[in-house]
Design a protein around this motif. Sequence first.
Motif, PDB file in Angstrom:
ATOM      1  N   MET A 179       0.847  -1.178   0.000  1.00 46.88           N
ATOM      2  CA  MET A 179       0.000   0.000   0.000  1.00 46.88           C
ATOM      3  C   MET A 179       0.891   1.240   0.000  1.00 46.88           C
ATOM      4  N   SER A 180       0.601   2.140  -0.875  1.00 52.10           N
ATOM      5  CA  SER A 180       1.362   3.387  -0.883  1.00 52.10           C
ATOM      6  C   SER A 180       0.517   4.493  -0.265  1.00 52.10           C
ATOM      7  N   LEU A 181       1.187   5.443   0.317  1.00 52.97           N
ATOM      8  CA  LEU A 181       0.502   6.539   0.992  1.00 52.97           C
ATOM      9  C   LEU A 181       0.147   7.640   0.001  1.00 52.97           C
ATOM     10  N   THR A 182      -0.959   8.295   0.272  1.00 49.50           N
ATOM     11  CA  THR A 182      -1.315   9.463  -0.520  1.00 49.50           C
ATOM     12  C   THR A 182      -0.425  10.629  -0.089  1.00 49.50           C
ATOM     13  N   ASP A 183      -0.430  11.678  -0.872  1.00 49.44           N
ATOM     14  CA  ASP A 183       0.357  12.857  -0.505  1.00 49.44           C
ATOM     15  C   ASP A 183      -0.098  13.424   0.834  1.00 49.44           C
ATOM     16  N   THR A 184      -1.390  13.387   1.078  1.00 55.67           N
ATOM     17  CA  THR A 184      -1.930  13.887   2.340  1.00 55.67           C
ATOM     18  C   THR A 184      -1.434  13.049   3.509  1.00 55.67           C
ATOM     19  N   GLU A 185      -1.469  11.722   3.356  1.00 57.58           N
ATOM     20  CA  GLU A 185      -0.992  10.840   4.424  1.00 57.58           C
ATOM     21  C   GLU A 185       0.502  11.034   4.672  1.00 57.58           C
ATOM     22  N   LYS A 186       1.274  11.244   3.618  1.00 61.52           N
ATOM     23  CA  LYS A 186       2.712  11.503   3.772  1.00 61.52           C
ATOM     24  C   LYS A 186       2.941  12.778   4.565  1.00 61.52           C
ATOM     25  N   LEU A 187       2.171  13.810   4.245  1.00 55.82           N
ATOM     26  CA  LEU A 187       2.296  15.081   4.952  1.00 55.82           C
ATOM     27  C   LEU A 187       1.947  14.922   6.426  1.00 55.82           C
ATOM     28  N   ILE A 188       0.893  14.194   6.695  1.00 59.00           N
ATOM     29  CA  ILE A 188       0.481  13.956   8.082  1.00 59.00           C
ATOM     30  C   ILE A 188       1.562  13.197   8.841  1.00 59.00           C
ATOM     31  N   LEU A 189       2.123  12.168   8.216  1.00 59.87           N
ATOM     32  CA  LEU A 189       3.175  11.399   8.894  1.00 59.87           C
ATOM     33  C   LEU A 189       4.415  12.240   9.156  1.00 59.87           C
ATOM     34  N   GLU A 190       4.755  13.127   8.235  1.00 56.31           N
ATOM     35  CA  GLU A 190       5.898  14.019   8.461  1.00 56.31           C
ATOM     36  C   GLU A 190       5.646  14.917   9.669  1.00 56.31           C
ATOM     37  N   ARG A 191       4.432  15.419   9.794  1.00 57.18           N
ATOM     38  CA  ARG A 191       4.091  16.260  10.944  1.00 57.18           C
ATOM     39  C   ARG A 191       4.126  15.458  12.243  1.00 57.18           C
ATOM     40  N   ILE A 192       3.652  14.233  12.173  1.00 57.81           N
ATOM     41  CA  ILE A 192       3.659  13.372  13.353  1.00 57.81           C
ATOM     42  C   ILE A 192       5.084  13.048  13.775  1.00 57.81           C
ATOM     43  N   LYS A 193       5.984  12.862  12.813  1.00 53.56           N
ATOM     44  CA  LYS A 193       7.390  12.595  13.135  1.00 53.56           C
ATOM     45  C   LYS A 193       7.993  13.751  13.917  1.00 53.56           C
ATOM     46  N   LYS A 194       7.581  14.970  13.600  1.00 51.28           N
ATOM     47  CA  LYS A 194       8.064  16.131  14.345  1.00 51.28           C
ATOM     48  C   LYS A 194       7.536  16.102  15.777  1.00 51.28           C
ATOM     49  N   LEU A 195       6.323  15.612  15.958  1.00 49.57           N
ATOM     50  CA  LEU A 195       5.735  15.519  17.295  1.00 49.57           C
ATOM     51  C   LEU A 195       6.394  14.422  18.131  1.00 49.57           C
ATOM     52  N   GLU A 196       7.031  13.465  17.448  1.00 49.72           N
ATOM     53  CA  GLU A 196       7.672  12.356  18.170  1.00 49.72           C
ATOM     54  C   GLU A 196       8.703  12.888  19.156  1.00 49.72           C
ATOM     55  N   GLY A 197       9.457  13.888  18.732  1.00 48.26           N
ATOM     56  CA  GLY A 197      10.470  14.460  19.606  1.00 48.26           C
ATOM     57  C   GLY A 197       9.886  15.065  20.861  1.00 48.26           C
ATOM     58  N   GLU A 198       8.638  15.463  20.785  1.00 47.65           N
ATOM     59  CA  GLU A 198       7.955  16.034  21.942  1.00 47.65           C
ATOM     60  C   GLU A 198       7.302  14.954  22.801  1.00 47.65           C
ATOM     61  N   GLY A 199       7.402  13.695  22.372  1.00 45.64           N
ATOM     62  CA  GLY A 199       6.813  12.595  23.118  1.00 45.64           C
ATOM     63  C   GLY A 199       5.303  12.545  23.049  1.00 45.64           C
ATOM     64  N   VAL A 200       4.723  13.153  22.012  1.00 48.11           N
ATOM     65  CA  VAL A 200       3.272  13.244  21.913  1.00 48.11           C
ATOM     66  C   VAL A 200       2.692  12.030  21.209  1.00 48.11           C
ATOM     67  N   ILE A 201       3.243  11.667  20.042  1.00 47.24           N
ATOM     68  CA  ILE A 201       2.683  10.599  19.223  1.00 47.24           C
ATOM     69  C   ILE A 201       3.813   9.740  18.673  1.00 47.24           C
ATOM     70  N   ASP A 202       3.581   8.435  18.599  1.00 48.27           N
ATOM     71  CA  ASP A 202       4.547   7.494  18.032  1.00 48.27           C
ATOM     72  C   ASP A 202       4.271   7.350  16.530  1.00 48.27           C
ATOM     73  N   PRO A 203       5.111   7.923  15.670  1.00 47.13           N
ATOM     74  CA  PRO A 203       4.838   7.884  14.236  1.00 47.13           C
ATOM     75  C   PRO A 203       4.864   6.477  13.644  1.00 47.13           C
ATOM     76  N   LYS A 204       5.659   5.585  14.204  1.00 45.46           N
ATOM     77  CA  LYS A 204       5.697   4.208  13.689  1.00 45.46           C
ATOM     78  C   LYS A 204       4.364   3.509  13.943  1.00 45.46           C
ATOM     79  N   PHE A 205       3.782   3.763  15.109  1.00 46.32           N
ATOM     80  CA  PHE A 205       2.476   3.189  15.414  1.00 46.32           C
ATOM     81  C   PHE A 205       1.423   3.720  14.444  1.00 46.32           C
TER      82      PHE A 205
END
Length: 68
Positions: free
Chosen positions: A1-27
């Motif tokens: 399954m490939s991600l849409t551009d929107t899903e890619k953008l969301i995951l990139e934003r979530i990866k930034k939140l990972e450093g803050e301990g808010v959300i696990d992007p791998k999950f």
Amino acid sequence: MSLTDTEKLILERIKKLEGEGVIDPKFVQRAIFANQIWGLVRRYPDKFGGIKTPANVLEVTDILRMWN
């Protein structure tokens, strides 16, 4: 399954939140790839509202809680 551009953008934003301990992007990525978005609500109920957990998942969760 490939991600849409929107899903890619969301995951990139979530990866930034990972450093803050808010959300696990791998999950989040695993939930998207497995088409199990309900898992996001179970793990982050205050972040992802409006997605219903399937009845069979609720039943298994209740049974596991009972045995725990």
